[in-house]
Design a protein around this motif. Structure first.
Motif, PDB file in Angstrom:
ATOM      1  N   ARG A   1      62.285  54.356  56.433  1.00 39.84           N
ATOM      2  CA  ARG A   1      61.928  55.630  55.818  1.00 39.84           C
ATOM      3  C   ARG A   1      62.412  56.761  56.708  1.00 39.84           C
ATOM      4  O   ARG A   1      62.552  56.603  57.909  1.00 39.84           O
ATOM      5  N   TRP A   2      62.656  57.912  56.091  1.00 40.87           N
ATOM      6  CA  TRP A   2      63.090  59.087  56.836  1.00 40.87           C
ATOM      7  C   TRP A   2      61.917  60.047  56.960  1.00 40.87           C
ATOM      8  O   TRP A   2      61.236  60.337  55.983  1.00 40.87           O
ATOM      9  N   LYS A   3      61.683  60.536  58.167  1.00 41.94           N
ATOM     10  CA  LYS A   3      60.624  61.511  58.401  1.00 41.94           C
ATOM     11  C   LYS A   3      61.275  62.803  58.891  1.00 41.94           C
ATOM     12  O   LYS A   3      62.118  62.773  59.776  1.00 41.94           O
TER      13      LYS A   3
ATOM     14  N   ARG B   1      65.753  65.044  60.937  1.00 42.04           N
ATOM     15  CA  ARG B   1      65.298  63.830  60.261  1.00 42.04           C
ATOM     16  C   ARG B   1      65.409  62.659  61.223  1.00 42.04           C
ATOM     17  O   ARG B   1      66.387  62.532  61.936  1.00 42.04           O
ATOM     18  N   LYS B   2      64.394  61.819  61.202  1.00 41.49           N
ATOM     19  CA  LYS B   2      64.404  60.624  62.025  1.00 41.49           C
ATOM     20  C   LYS B   2      64.070  59.431  61.156  1.00 41.49           C
ATOM     21  O   LYS B   2      63.229  59.524  60.257  1.00 41.49           O
ATOM     22  N   ARG B   3      64.734  58.332  61.436  1.00 39.38           N
ATOM     23  CA  ARG B   3      64.530  57.121  60.650  1.00 39.38           C
ATOM     24  C   ARG B   3      63.429  56.288  61.296  1.00 39.38           C
ATOM     25  O   ARG B   3      63.507  55.930  62.473  1.00 39.38           O
TER      26      ARG B   3
END
Length: 106
Positions: free
Chosen positions: A11-13, A21-23
């Motif tokens: 998921r991307w946050k 964006r961080k995975r």
């Protein structure tokens, strides 16, 4: 482990302050009754009763299959292609060699 698969859910946050964006990845152990899943397959999992200490999910559907290297099938395919490749090299040796030679020298 027989009849077990490790499913990775990514998921991307988004961090609002920095707008980056961080995975994020979470891994689930799932039960595959028919033992049909291969590495790289896209699957759907559903929650179930606890099957073991780490398994509480069941693979319900294989959405997309990934191509997996099979040494037996690869050997059979190579054996079928060998006669056609030998004939192609014989045809190339009997024909003019100018094109291949110029490609190598250039």
């Amino acid at each position: 482990m027989v009849k077990s698969v490790l499913v990775s859910v990514a998921r991307w946050k988004v961090f609002p302050k920095y707008k980056l964006r961080k995975r994020w990845t979470k891994k689930f152990m799932a039960h595959d009754e028919e033992n049909k899943c291969n590495m790289g397959d896209t699957v759907r999992i559903d929650m179930s009763r606890p099957i073991s200490k780490r398994k509480a999910w069941v693979v319900t559907e294989i959405i997309r299959r990934e191509n997996v290297y099979d040494p037996v099938a690869a050997a059979q395919a190579a054996a079928q292609q060998v006669p056609s490749m030998q004939q192609a090299t014989q045809d190339a040796s009997t024909s003019s060699r100018g094109f291949a030679a110029s490609a190598i020298k250039a």
